[in-house]
Motif scaffolding. Structure first.
Motif, mmCIF file in Angstrom:
data_model
loop_
_atom_site.group_PDB
_atom_site.id
_atom_site.type_symbol
_atom_site.label_atom_id
_atom_site.label_comp_id
_atom_site.label_asym_id
_atom_site.label_seq_id
_atom_site.Cartn_x
_atom_site.Cartn_y
_atom_site.Cartn_z
ATOM 1 N N ASN A 61 4.133 4.615 10.933
ATOM 2 C CA ASN A 61 4.343 3.854 9.701
ATOM 3 C C ASN A 61 3.237 4.063 8.672
ATOM 4 N N ARG A 63 2.730 6.315 6.427
ATOM 5 C CA ARG A 63 3.272 6.647 5.105
ATOM 6 C C ARG A 63 3.726 5.376 4.389
ATOM 7 N N THR A 64 4.353 4.482 5.115
ATOM 8 C CA THR A 64 4.803 3.219 4.524
ATOM 9 C C THR A 64 3.625 2.388 4.049
ATOM 10 N N TYR A 65 2.544 2.355 4.838
ATOM 11 C CA TYR A 65 1.363 1.584 4.441
ATOM 12 C C TYR A 65 0.737 2.156 3.175
ATOM 13 N N ILE A 67 2.219 3.966 0.835
ATOM 14 C CA ILE A 67 3.109 3.716 -0.304
ATOM 15 C C ILE A 67 3.010 2.252 -0.734
ATOM 16 N N ALA A 68 2.999 1.346 0.230
ATOM 17 C CA ALA A 68 2.891 -0.077 -0.108
ATOM 18 C C ALA A 68 1.568 -0.363 -0.807
ATOM 19 N N THR A 112 6.035 -5.804 2.674
ATOM 20 C CA THR A 112 6.099 -4.588 3.484
ATOM 21 C C THR A 112 4.881 -4.483 4.392
ATOM 22 N N ARG A 116 5.429 -4.649 8.319
ATOM 23 C CA ARG A 116 5.186 -3.420 9.064
ATOM 24 C C ARG A 116 3.816 -3.385 9.737
#
Length: 168
Positions: A61, A63-65, A67-68, A112, A116
């Motif tokens: 995750n 990438r999600t962190y 981006i967030a 997010t 996440r």
């Protein structure tokens, strides 16, 4: 509040675990310590596996962190633009739009990150990390694993007595 009887029971159990080696032969003590060390080592291995699995979840995750975090920074930057556009009455609507966009971006990014990172990534690591820390302590005590367990019971009784004394 923790009852005084519970504190006394914790201290009795601590005394039994910490002083058991005075009442048994060294041969039996060595066997018991070896058995306990094997059990604690198994717990340590299970904790390590759980921690490794959670680290993989965090890596998956990542990438999600990122981006967030970028969205959260973009929201903070757009919030700074509100002050630029609110000076003139003709651009107040732009300031309101930037303000709303900032709030939406920051709240979305925060949700997010909360979902996440904290709930899926870090919170499941609490128990394995605690078990890993206790296992590391118990495996490296000089008096042996069983006496180390007694020390943990003694610390729990101290904590309970402190909680009673401070009212927390």
């Amino acid at each position: 509040m923790v009852s005084e009887l519970t504190i006394l029971k914790l201290q009795v159990v601590a005394a039994i675990f910490m002083g058991y080696d005075y009442f048994i032969s060294s041969k039996i003590k060595d066997r018991l310590d070896e058995w306990a060390k094997n059990r604690i080592h198994d717990i340590q291995i299970q904790s390590n596996d759980a921690i490794k699995a959670q680290v993989q979840v965090l890596k998956h995750n990542l990438r999600t962190y990122v981006i967030a975090f970028a969205v959260m920074v973009a929201g903070a930057i757009s919030l700074r633009f509100v002050a630029v556009f609110e000076q003139d009455q003709r651009t107040v609507l732009i300031a309101i739009a930037f303000g709303l966009m900032s709030v939406v971006l920051m709240l979305g990014a925060f949700k997010t990150v909360l979902d996440r990172l904290v709930i899926e990534g870090l919170a499941p690591m609490v128990i394995p990390l605690g078990a890993r820390a206790l296992a590391a302590y118990l495996l490296f005590t000089s008096k042996g694993v069983i006496a180390g367990i007694g020390m943990i019971f003694l610390l729990a009784s101290f904590w309970a007595r402190y909680a009673n004394a401070t009212g927390s």
